[in-house]
Design an enzyme around this catalytic site. Structure first.
Site, short mmCIF file in Angstrom:
data_model
loop_
_atom_site.label_atom_id
_atom_site.label_comp_id
_atom_site.label_asym_id
_atom_site.label_seq_id
_atom_site.Cartn_x
_atom_site.Cartn_y
_atom_site.Cartn_z
N ASP A 88 -71.74 -38.46 3.10
CA ASP A 88 -71.79 -38.68 1.65
C ASP A 88 -70.49 -38.22 1.00
O ASP A 88 -69.76 -37.39 1.55
CB ASP A 88 -72.99 -37.97 1.01
CG ASP A 88 -72.94 -36.46 1.15
OD1 ASP A 88 -72.52 -35.97 2.22
OD2 ASP A 88 -73.33 -35.77 0.18
N ASP A 119 -62.49 -36.01 2.75
CA ASP A 119 -63.78 -35.30 2.61
C ASP A 119 -64.97 -36.24 2.55
O ASP A 119 -65.28 -36.75 1.50
CB ASP A 119 -63.68 -34.45 1.34
CG ASP A 119 -64.94 -33.66 1.02
OD1 ASP A 119 -65.76 -33.49 1.91
OD2 ASP A 119 -65.07 -33.25 -0.14
N GLU A 152 -74.39 -33.39 1.76
CA GLU A 152 -73.55 -32.18 1.68
C GLU A 152 -73.04 -31.97 0.26
O GLU A 152 -73.00 -30.84 -0.23
CB GLU A 152 -72.38 -32.29 2.66
CG GLU A 152 -71.68 -30.95 2.92
CD GLU A 152 -70.58 -30.60 1.92
OE1 GLU A 152 -70.21 -29.42 1.83
OE2 GLU A 152 -70.10 -31.51 1.19
N HIS A 426 -62.46 -34.52 -4.10
CA HIS A 426 -63.32 -34.44 -5.30
C HIS A 426 -62.60 -34.97 -6.55
O HIS A 426 -63.18 -34.94 -7.63
CB HIS A 426 -63.81 -33.00 -5.59
CG HIS A 426 -64.75 -32.48 -4.56
ND1 HIS A 426 -65.63 -31.46 -4.81
CD2 HIS A 426 -64.96 -32.83 -3.26
CE1 HIS A 426 -66.33 -31.20 -3.71
NE2 HIS A 426 -65.92 -32.02 -2.76
#
Lengths: 456, 456
Positions: A88, A119, A152, A426
């Site tokens: 995810d 990530d 996660e 992010h």
């Protein structure tokens, strides 16, 4: 290691294409509408593991998103490595800050640009490809298990239970994870500490409807003004969190260890320049790397209320909201901190408003010892590939599930991260250098080799 | 006045249908996409005035939205009334709090529900229909001019200039406006004071991109936390605005006048209950009606930054924003206050962030004397229709253009408002009682009658 370089060189374009296929699935776990994408990603991982050489691979249901599990058991007498990763990714907003669409991976200046490029799709895929390399070159020296989850980024709410239910299947000697960063492309490092996390949403309600700010302004408490004041009260002038009891269980790191951690290279001017800030801000009495490594934090991750559109609307709004998180350090208990915050935040609310605090998720901090064989195997593998011995560092990030693994499965985790600070995980324009991707694929087989040798 | 009641009774359904036609045009001035609707509304007003009996009516261009002007000159020797109103409305969000679509007017329980039902389509239409009544019943005792603008809700940025350019055409003895409220359906009142306004947008920038709150949290200033702190510093514990010089030109109202204003009926328990709050909040040393009537305010009208979507995203955002407004009282100069705020807000910014302040709009406060014939004519008209002599009140709202009229045209304004506090103007479910709408249409011809008599 000639066979490693050769295999990677011959297959590098395919490796990249396989990663791109995974990236193109917009598997954002925090947005319910992307649920079908989680299943697509889980299926993609199953296929990837089987093609790489797994004996079997399966998509498991949980109460939330699925988990893909695969394994290759070559000899029960050999050590077993359990690879953990996540399929995810984070949401992509603010979408207008991306130079190219987040789910259409592109290579520019030697970097892959996409949500999940690092990530954790990029870093996760390195393990699948390193596994394939060892299988195809007949050099696999351990049994291998893969556990790739889909929650996660929302705090792994269901993986702990799934681990409990599948304890026997998950038996291993070490858990291997690539979901962290190195200090720099030429400064290899291994993360030995992770911060924990508590994450809340707060809602402040003033009047029962949006009011005309002229007719009522000055007489009725404005929930945005009140929320701002309450948030401001949470951290004092010295950068200390004011929640009573917040620091009670914080492990004070010894002067000796602080000196050791201080040896990791850090250039404050470069750091500020990279972030575009003139001044840093942190808890008094600690250095910047200590602020993120060994001290807890308090950040508002989002805030909203009233009129946020174009132009000027005069309104005294009914409600204001914020998403607030705290990074925790050993031995802070995230559930206790969750309650301390809620109690304190509610206690400082003036009578002119109503406050609601919802705990969204959290997890404890983790520390990895540097004297275990797995850590030392990782250290040797990095030294071979990067030419320098990696530095142990305490990272500010959180992977809450790592502590759960130790608690539930009784297995330690080694965090072999290959990300770089500039990867903007992010954030808009997340990226991952091709060189780190391929170096990772080359380093991982060396870990297996050294780990098998040391475990003899 | 029998002829008035008769005419209204015979035409009431048509009056309502004509108002609904105007309401159905979503003329939101603060949203650029609604520009074509402003022209639709201007054309609708032109048609309405011509059909009511105007000699001529025209849509004038400005640098922004159009102005509809119409007039009927029956005798240059008679006094002239200039009616001002606005065709634009506020945005409708949060849209999900509306029980019925904002631009599809509905009558429920004797009230018209729609955006603009009161402010200012409902109140504006009363003047068109009162004018029609006087024309059709041959009772018009004054010359009449109408000036209906399309930018009141964004601070009338172009009407002042338009008035300057059309000074001769706009010559009149009094300006008549219905864009305010009464104390209650059975407590007629006339607004004699309006607060001014300053409205800013602020942008706080921390790091040059959204950061991972784990990796950077605790070391880098979070622009949301900083914005909250800066906002919190703007008002002290006594509810006083902390901007240096902010109160320097505030007219201190005499104890005598405060006592008079204090006679307007006010029930704090009812007021709190209607708003759903347990406690009010305002500047120390003043009553609730003083807070909104004679004292300035400081409200955040909107705030946003970071992740505001579903679930939990851990991010240390790059930027945070707020829309901030201050209601001003005589003799605060909105342009001076704009600068004082900007200077102060920038001065309290820590070095860890960059701050940008943009002044969006503003206007001065206004006070109407109660000893002029027009005020007294209005007082008599209300007394006839409502059975009670109206109370003079200072309102907290702002109609910045009213002060401009006095400055540019040299004409005083009488604020004959018929709105009620429960009309929820600027809010979801804005409404306007049918009774107020029809009573307004009946009261306005009486004003003309008394004003003509008193002006003889």
């Amino acid at each position: 290691m000639e066979y490693i370089n050769k295999y990677v060189e011959e297959n590098k374009d395919r490796f990249l294409e396989e990663l791109f296929g995974l990236i193109r699935i917009p598997s954002i776990s925090s947005i319910a509408a992307h649920k079908p994408d989680m299943y697509k990603a889980a299926g993609y991982w199953k296929k990837t593991l089987l093609e790489a050489g797994a004996d079997k691979a399966e998509v498991f249901e949980t109460a939330g998103n699925p988990v893909t599990y695969g394994e290759k058991i070559i000899d029960p007498a050999l050590p077993t490595v359990l690879v953990y990763g996540h399929m995810d990714v984070m949401p992509v907003d603010p979408i207008d800050l991306w130079d190219t669409p987040p789910f259409e991976p592109q290579v520019r200046d030697g970097k892959i640009y996409a949500r999940g490029a690092d990530d954790d799709k990029g870093q996760g895929m390195m393990h699948a490809k390193a596994f394939e390399l060892m299988v195809k070159t007949n050099t696999l020296p351990c049994n291998v298990k893969f556990m790739i989850e889909g929650e996660e980024e929302i705090g792994s709410p269901n993986l702990g239970k799934w681990c409990e239910q599948n304890k026997e299947m998950l038996k291993a000697d070490i858990i291997l994870v690539s979901d962290t960063s190195m200090l720099g492309a030429d400064i290899p490092s291994i993360t030995t500490g992770l911060r924990g996390l508590s994450y809340w949403q707060v809602e402040v309600t003033g009047p029962n409807r949006d009011l005309h700010s002229g007719i009522f302004g000055g007489a009725v408490a404005n929930p945005i003004n009140v929320l701002c004041s309450m948030i401001d009260q949470m951290v004092d002038a010295d950068g200390k969190v004011t929640i009573p009891g917040f620091y009670d269980t914080v492990q004070e790191v010894s002067a000796e260890e602080r000196a050791l951690l201080g040896k990791a290279p850090f250039n404050e001017e470069k750091y500020k320049k990279a972030l575009g800030v003139d001044e840093l801000k942190g808890e008094k009495g600690f250095s910047t790397s200590e602020h993120t490594g060994i001290r807890p934090s308090f950040d508002v991750c989002g805030i909203w209320g009233g009129y946020t559109g174009e132009g000027a609307k005069t309104v005294l709004p009914s409600k204001a909201f914020a998403k607030i998180s705290s990074r925790l350090v050993p031995d802070q208990d995230h559930e206790k901190i969750a309650v301390l915050f809620k109690d304190h935040f509610e206690s400082i609310a003036p009578k002119s408003v109503k406050v609601e605090v919802t705990y969204l998720h959290g997890g404890p901090a983790y520390v990895c010892p540097i004297d275990i064989p797995a850590y030392q195997a990782a250290e040797k593998a990095y030294t071979d590939t990067f030419g320098n011995r990696p530095v142990p560092v305490r990272s500010g990030g959180s992977i809450p599930i790592i502590s759960t693994f130790e608690k539930v499965l009784g297995i330690k985790t080694v965090l072999m991260g290959f990300g770089l600070e500039s990867d903007a995980i992010h954030s808009p324009n997340e990226n991952y250098p091709l060189e780190q991707f391929y170096k990772g694929i080359k380093t991982i087989p060396l870990f297996y080799k050294y780990f098998a040798e040391m475990s003899k």
